[in-house]
Design a protein around this motif. Structure first.
Motif, mmCIF file in Angstrom:
data_model
loop_
_atom_site.group_PDB
_atom_site.id
_atom_site.type_symbol
_atom_site.label_atom_id
_atom_site.label_comp_id
_atom_site.label_asym_id
_atom_site.label_seq_id
_atom_site.Cartn_x
_atom_site.Cartn_y
_atom_site.Cartn_z
ATOM 1 N N MET A 8 45.746 21.066 47.278
ATOM 2 C CA MET A 8 45.843 22.004 46.192
ATOM 3 C C MET A 8 47.334 22.261 45.926
ATOM 4 N N SER A 9 47.711 22.199 44.667
ATOM 5 C CA SER A 9 49.116 22.399 44.318
ATOM 6 C C SER A 9 49.422 23.889 44.209
ATOM 7 N N SER A 10 50.677 24.209 44.132
ATOM 8 C CA SER A 10 51.076 25.611 44.062
ATOM 9 C C SER A 10 50.603 26.260 42.764
ATOM 10 N N GLY A 11 50.463 25.515 41.672
ATOM 11 C CA GLY A 11 49.962 26.040 40.408
ATOM 12 C C GLY A 11 48.489 26.437 40.533
ATOM 13 N N GLN A 12 47.725 25.578 41.212
ATOM 14 C CA GLN A 12 46.301 25.880 41.403
ATOM 15 C C GLN A 12 46.136 27.088 42.329
ATOM 16 N N THR A 13 46.988 27.195 43.333
ATOM 17 C CA THR A 13 46.940 28.317 44.250
ATOM 18 C C THR A 13 47.222 29.621 43.519
ATOM 19 N N LEU A 14 48.227 29.607 42.640
ATOM 20 C CA LEU A 14 48.550 30.802 41.859
ATOM 21 C C LEU A 14 47.407 31.182 40.924
ATOM 22 N N MET A 15 46.773 30.174 40.313
ATOM 23 C CA MET A 15 45.643 30.467 39.425
ATOM 24 C C MET A 15 44.461 31.051 40.218
ATOM 25 N N ALA A 16 44.188 30.517 41.393
ATOM 26 C CA ALA A 16 43.100 31.039 42.231
ATOM 27 C C ALA A 16 43.419 32.462 42.657
ATOM 28 N N LEU A 17 44.666 32.715 43.026
ATOM 29 C CA LEU A 17 45.082 34.050 43.424
ATOM 30 C C LEU A 17 44.947 35.015 42.244
ATOM 31 N N GLY A 18 45.339 34.598 41.050
ATOM 32 C CA GLY A 18 45.195 35.417 39.844
ATOM 33 C C GLY A 18 43.724 35.712 39.554
ATOM 34 N N ALA A 19 42.868 34.726 39.745
ATOM 35 C CA ALA A 19 41.432 34.912 39.513
ATOM 36 C C ALA A 19 40.861 35.936 40.501
ATOM 37 N N PHE A 20 41.281 35.889 41.752
ATOM 38 C CA PHE A 20 40.815 36.868 42.748
ATOM 39 C C PHE A 20 41.298 38.272 42.400
ATOM 40 N N ILE A 21 42.530 38.400 41.934
ATOM 41 C CA ILE A 21 43.064 39.708 41.543
ATOM 42 C C ILE A 21 42.270 40.253 40.358
ATOM 43 N N LEU A 22 42.008 39.402 39.378
ATOM 44 C CA LEU A 22 41.231 39.816 38.210
ATOM 45 C C LEU A 22 39.818 40.229 38.619
ATOM 46 N N LEU A 23 39.173 39.452 39.462
ATOM 47 C CA LEU A 23 37.824 39.762 39.937
ATOM 48 C C LEU A 23 37.821 41.075 40.723
ATOM 49 N N SER A 24 38.812 41.282 41.569
ATOM 50 C CA SER A 24 38.903 42.526 42.348
ATOM 51 C C SER A 24 39.068 43.722 41.430
ATOM 52 N N THR A 25 39.905 43.605 40.416
ATOM 53 C CA THR A 25 40.121 44.696 39.452
ATOM 54 C C THR A 25 38.833 45.015 38.711
ATOM 55 N N LEU A 26 38.138 44.006 38.263
ATOM 56 C CA LEU A 26 36.876 44.210 37.552
ATOM 57 C C LEU A 26 35.839 44.891 38.452
ATOM 58 N N LEU A 27 35.740 44.449 39.693
ATOM 59 C CA LEU A 27 34.774 45.054 40.623
ATOM 60 C C LEU A 27 35.111 46.509 40.920
ATOM 61 N N LEU A 28 36.382 46.824 41.118
ATOM 62 C CA LEU A 28 36.787 48.211 41.374
ATOM 63 C C LEU A 28 36.441 49.104 40.190
ATOM 64 N N ASN A 29 36.718 48.630 38.978
ATOM 65 C CA ASN A 29 36.379 49.418 37.793
ATOM 66 C C ASN A 29 34.869 49.585 37.649
ATOM 67 N N PHE A 30 34.123 48.531 37.897
ATOM 68 C CA PHE A 30 32.666 48.595 37.800
ATOM 69 C C PHE A 30 32.108 49.637 38.778
ATOM 70 N N TYR A 31 32.531 49.575 40.030
ATOM 71 C CA TYR A 31 32.013 50.517 41.023
ATOM 72 C C TYR A 31 32.494 51.948 40.764
ATOM 73 N N SER A 32 33.672 52.103 40.178
ATOM 74 C CA SER A 32 34.140 53.435 39.802
ATOM 75 C C SER A 32 33.252 54.024 38.708
ATOM 76 N N ILE A 33 32.923 53.231 37.710
ATOM 77 C CA ILE A 33 32.033 53.689 36.637
ATOM 78 C C ILE A 33 30.648 53.990 37.201
ATOM 79 N N LEU A 34 30.159 53.139 38.077
ATOM 80 C CA LEU A 34 28.844 53.347 38.698
ATOM 81 C C LEU A 34 28.828 54.639 39.515
#
Length: 174
Positions: free
Chosen positions: A1-27
């Motif tokens: 895996m190249s460093s670009g793919q690693t950064l994209m995967a890391l960005g996707a995890f951050i985005l997913l974590s943010t979405l989950l935190l907001n969802f559970y806060s609303i819930l």
């Protein structure tokens, strides 16, 4: 895996974590709102039940023990004697007239929940022409003020107190 793919995967995890935190806060907020509504329903049910019991009692101690019409309000319980009539009247099940509730307080667990509610009663003679005015004299009209609120489990934020009023008048039909 190249460093670009690693950064994209890391960005996707951050985005997913943010979405989950907001969802559970609303819930969580929705759950608090639903619980608050349920508290109001339970408090209303308890307070209304107590008012229905009070409506089934005699107007005064003297009207509980006689069928004769009372024509003079001074024959009724003195203002400073409102409340339970004797040491044997220790709870709702032993009350025999409306003003026995004066100064009474009780705690009740709403069945099917772990919520505990406190209810406080006050009974006073009121001016028959203005039931919002407590009378300094005995009258043929009494008002019961009931306050109910949840005490357990602890409430986060503001505690809602339900306030209900019941007015009872003495009438005798011959």
């Amino acid at each position: 895996m190249s460093s670009g793919q690693t950064l994209m995967a890391l960005g996707a995890f951050i985005l997913l974590s943010t979405l989950l935190l907001n969802f559970y806060s609303i819930l969580g907020n929705t759950s608090d709102i639903a619980a608050s509504g349920q508290d109001g329903i339970l408090a209303s049910t308890l307070a209304t039940s107590y008012l229905e019991i009070a409506q089934g009692l005699a107007f005064d101690e003297i009207t509980d023990t006689t069928d004769a019409a009372i024509g003079n309000p001074n024959m009724l319980t003195p203002i400073n004697k409102l409340g339970p009539d004797s040491g044997s009247e220790v709870g709702i099940g032993t009350f025999n007239d409306f003003d026995d509730f004066k100064g009474f307080a009780l705690e009740e667990v709403a069945s099917g929940t772990n919520r505990r509610f406190r209810t406080v009663f006050d009974v006073n003679y009121v001016d028959p022409t203005n039931i919002n005015t407590i009378s300094n004299n005995r009258t043929f009209v009494k008002r019961m003020d009931v306050k109910t609120w949840r005490i357990s489990p602890p409430v986060n934020g503001r505690v809602d107190t339900l306030r209900l009023t019941l007015v009872m008048g003495y009438f005798h039909f011959d």
